[in-house]
Design a protein around this motif. Structure first.
Motif, PDB file in Angstrom:
ATOM      1  N   ASP A  70       0.832  -1.209   0.000  1.00  0.00           N
ATOM      2  CA  ASP A  70       0.000   0.000   0.000  1.00  0.00           C
ATOM      3  C   ASP A  70       0.862   1.252   0.000  1.00  0.00           C
ATOM      4  O   ASP A  70       0.589   2.228  -0.708  1.00  0.00           O
ATOM      5  CB  ASP A  70      -0.903   0.031   1.247  1.00  0.00           C
ATOM      6  CG  ASP A  70      -1.953  -1.066   1.218  1.00  0.00           C
ATOM      7  OD1 ASP A  70      -2.204  -1.612   0.122  1.00  0.00           O
ATOM      8  OD2 ASP A  70      -2.506  -1.370   2.293  1.00  0.00           O
ATOM      9  N   LEU A  71       1.895   1.217   0.834  1.00  0.00           N
ATOM     10  CA  LEU A  71       2.773   2.384   0.977  1.00  0.00           C
ATOM     11  C   LEU A  71       3.383   2.765  -0.367  1.00  0.00           C
ATOM     12  O   LEU A  71       3.377   3.935  -0.769  1.00  0.00           O
ATOM     13  CB  LEU A  71       3.880   2.037   1.976  1.00  0.00           C
ATOM     14  CG  LEU A  71       4.712   3.194   2.503  1.00  0.00           C
ATOM     15  CD1 LEU A  71       3.902   3.965   3.537  1.00  0.00           C
ATOM     16  CD2 LEU A  71       6.007   2.669   3.123  1.00  0.00           C
ATOM     17  N   LEU A  72       3.902   1.771  -1.062  1.00  0.00           N
ATOM     18  CA  LEU A  72       4.600   2.082  -2.314  1.00  0.00           C
ATOM     19  C   LEU A  72       3.627   2.382  -3.447  1.00  0.00           C
ATOM     20  O   LEU A  72       3.947   3.174  -4.337  1.00  0.00           O
ATOM     21  CB  LEU A  72       5.561   0.953  -2.687  1.00  0.00           C
ATOM     22  CG  LEU A  72       6.701   0.718  -1.687  1.00  0.00           C
ATOM     23  CD1 LEU A  72       7.723  -0.260  -2.257  1.00  0.00           C
ATOM     24  CD2 LEU A  72       7.390   2.013  -1.296  1.00  0.00           C
ATOM     25  N   ARG A  73       2.455   1.776  -3.405  1.00  0.00           N
ATOM     26  CA  ARG A  73       1.453   2.155  -4.410  1.00  0.00           C
ATOM     27  C   ARG A  73       1.100   3.645  -4.280  1.00  0.00           C
ATOM     28  O   ARG A  73       0.871   4.328  -5.269  1.00  0.00           O
ATOM     29  CB  ARG A  73       0.186   1.308  -4.250  1.00  0.00           C
ATOM     30  CG  ARG A  73       0.146   0.098  -5.199  1.00  0.00           C
ATOM     31  CD  ARG A  73      -1.207  -0.620  -5.152  1.00  0.00           C
ATOM     32  NE  ARG A  73      -1.469  -1.193  -3.836  1.00  0.00           N
ATOM     33  CZ  ARG A  73      -0.998  -2.366  -3.421  1.00  0.00           C
ATOM     34  NH1 ARG A  73      -0.258  -3.103  -4.233  1.00  0.00           N
ATOM     35  NH2 ARG A  73      -1.273  -2.819  -2.216  1.00  0.00           N
ATOM     36  N   ARG A  74       1.096   4.107  -3.053  1.00  0.00           N
ATOM     37  CA  ARG A  74       0.783   5.516  -2.843  1.00  0.00           C
ATOM     38  C   ARG A  74       1.980   6.407  -3.230  1.00  0.00           C
ATOM     39  O   ARG A  74       1.803   7.473  -3.828  1.00  0.00           O
ATOM     40  CB  ARG A  74       0.424   5.732  -1.369  1.00  0.00           C
ATOM     41  CG  ARG A  74      -0.008   7.137  -1.023  1.00  0.00           C
ATOM     42  CD  ARG A  74      -0.780   7.178   0.291  1.00  0.00           C
ATOM     43  NE  ARG A  74       0.045   6.858   1.455  1.00  0.00           N
ATOM     44  CZ  ARG A  74       0.974   7.678   1.953  1.00  0.00           C
ATOM     45  NH1 ARG A  74       1.212   8.854   1.396  1.00  0.00           N
ATOM     46  NH2 ARG A  74       1.669   7.331   3.025  1.00  0.00           N
ATOM     47  N   LEU A  75       3.191   5.970  -2.891  1.00  0.00           N
ATOM     48  CA  LEU A  75       4.367   6.808  -3.145  1.00  0.00           C
ATOM     49  C   LEU A  75       4.735   6.874  -4.621  1.00  0.00           C
ATOM     50  O   LEU A  75       5.168   7.919  -5.108  1.00  0.00           O
ATOM     51  CB  LEU A  75       5.576   6.280  -2.360  1.00  0.00           C
ATOM     52  CG  LEU A  75       5.688   6.668  -0.899  1.00  0.00           C
ATOM     53  CD1 LEU A  75       6.926   6.015  -0.291  1.00  0.00           C
ATOM     54  CD2 LEU A  75       5.781   8.189  -0.748  1.00  0.00           C
TER      55      LEU A  75
END
Lengths: 341, 341
Positions: A210-215
């Motif tokens: 989730d974190l990297l999909r957002r970043l």
């Protein structure tokens, strides 16, 4: 001239998992006068670095393991206090960079000490931004990951000594965006407010995917990996075709008692034509010549900022080292030794 | 000229794990006459390849997924039987290479068919040793892994269509040693007795770490990886410093229902400065020009040998494909269609 007192950290047991109190010991010794061709140095700054954890294991690697019962080594700067016979290029009072850290005083071959230009930057910068730490970021980004102008660059451990420089070099070399992960909101704020990252996020408690999909919603061209583990696993699916991953460190697993799981996503590297490239800075020392003046200029002009997390006294070295493995630092972790010791 | 009967394989359900009987269906259709700029081809040889398993999933990849309810595609050779209006460079009777496999007859744009030189080699060789299969081995070894003279080269899936060529090209390009893993003693014998491998071993039932310690006791410079999984995990610790791993395939996990574990040894890539590079052959088609004459010469002179595992009739295609995923083949897996069909 006569022997001088020193305290030094010896490794007395190989850590299983997290380094324990009893695995290293602070010893008091007398350091002799230097012999011919040697100098005695009074250290003022010691470097503690994640890679030292690997040297505590009895495993063949690119640097030999620390010997049990012997003082540990590592980057240090200090002042030459006694010069042995036949040494011509060093004088008393010179500030030098060398590898006999983890101690207050050291006798070493004069050839193994390099005078630093303390007018260009504070001496301890040669352990960090202007030293192999900075070069690791610079060579890893430009030579290993071969960052190109316009690339989206993802950095993990982005508030660490290497990561924070890697991200800033990426920005200065024309990256399209520079995003980072770090452990804690204060680190994230520093990346956004001071270090000029395009975006950053706290990995703690977050799902890495989730974190990297957002970043990096549209993917990344370069991933500068300092942490390995779940973040690497989550980064691979986010890479664009022909992306490049510089494998610089895997700190998430350095204290693991058994090898941590590998990235289940590695199979995607085929279709995405990813390149994962491990490296160590000592293969890139020839870059020092361009790197130091370029980085010194950036630092002078405020284009690269750096932070230091400093502990006091040789007695704090072991805890400082343990802290660097758990993210207690922002930027470079250093031990300052009172020069009047 | 009138519509001609054909049988073709359509994907009717996306396999979960191993492709099941009901996931594909053989259909009888009438293939129309070619329109302007088209040709109708009667296929004589069909290629089945591991990468097709990925196309059965509904996942974005370097090739789009097969559409449900549509005939599948893949490499094929056949004979032009009807030429549409305005087609100048193809004639009835030409033997052509194209991508409308999985069927007996196809209508396709004439531009999508390439005439093969059947004097140089049997037509089906253009699906294997002289086609993208051979080029995968050649470009993966020379361009991706950048094999150098004297290198110790390890190949997994070494008796497969790609692996067997990769090993032989390595030998011909001056590798210091070429060793392979394969599934079964008959394949191992073929690698040793016919394909000129320095050493080879059956991976089945063996501990991958033990196997590779025995095969490459002093390490490998290049690992040509067709299988992924436990063999890749075991290969990483065997790599010499600055070793290169060409990630060509990961067949061990293609039928997995969830992503298989990644290599727990990946952290070693840092200290060893390993490069892992994924690739797909379509990025390397420019190499065809040098590759075909060089490979044709090797084949003619007996320097490269190849094997084919052949099943008969379009109705056998799905089982042939399933067999290639479980290692039923030695060398290239092909389906022969009786030209008198």
């Amino acid at each position: 001239m006569s022997p001088a007192p020193s305290r030094q950290w010896s490794l007395v047991a190989r850590p299983q998992g997290e380094p324990a109190d009893g695995d290293a010991r602070l010893e008091e010794v007398d350091v002799p006068d230097p012999g011919p061709g040697e100098v005695r140095v009074r250290n003022t700054w010691l470097s503690v670095d994640p890679y030292m954890r690997g040297r505590m294991n009895d495993a063949r690697s690119y640097v030999p393991p620390f010997a049990l019962g012997e003082p540990m080594t590592g980057g240090a700067v200090g002042v030459v206090e006694v010069v042995g016979d036949g040494v011509e290029h060093l004088s008393e009072g010179d500030v030098v960079l060398h590898d006999r850290g983890w101690r207050e005083r050291a006798v070493l071959p004069a050839d193994a000490a390099r005078v630093v230009d303390a007018d260009l930057a504070p001496a301890q910068a040669y352990l960090g931004v202007l030293g192999t730490t900075g070069l690791t970021a610079y060579a890893g980004l430009l030579d290993v990951a071969q960052m190109q102008e316009g690339d989206v660059v993802l950095v993990s451990g982005a508030a660490g000594a290497v990561g924070s420089i890697a991200g800033q070099v990426a920005r200065l070399k024309g990256a399209g965006a520079v995003v980072g992960t770090a452990g804690g909101e204060d680190k994230v704020r520093w990346l956004l407010d001071d270090a000029g990252f395009t975006d950053a996020a706290d990995y703690r408690g977050a799902d890495p995917g989730d974190l990297l999909r957002r970043l990096v919603p549209d993917g990344a061209d370069v991933y500068f990996d300092n942490v390995g583990g779940p973040t690497l696993e989550a980064a691979i699916p986010r890479m664009r075709d022909h992306g490049r991953i510089a494998l610089c460190g895997a700190i998430s697993g350095y204290n693991a008692e058994s090898p941590p799981p590998g990235p289940r996503t590695l199979g995607l590297a085929i279709g995405k034509r990813l390149r994962l490239q491990g490296f160590i800075v000592t293969d890139h020392l020839a870059r020092m010549r361009e790197f130091v003046p370029e980085m010194a200029g950036w630092v002078r002009d405020g284009d690269v900022v750096y932070r230091e997390t400093v502990t006091e006294g040789v007695e704090s070295t072991y805890d400082a080292f343990r802290g660097v493995l758990t993210g207690a630092n922002t930027g470079k972790m250093l031990v300052r030794i009172d020069p009047d010791v």
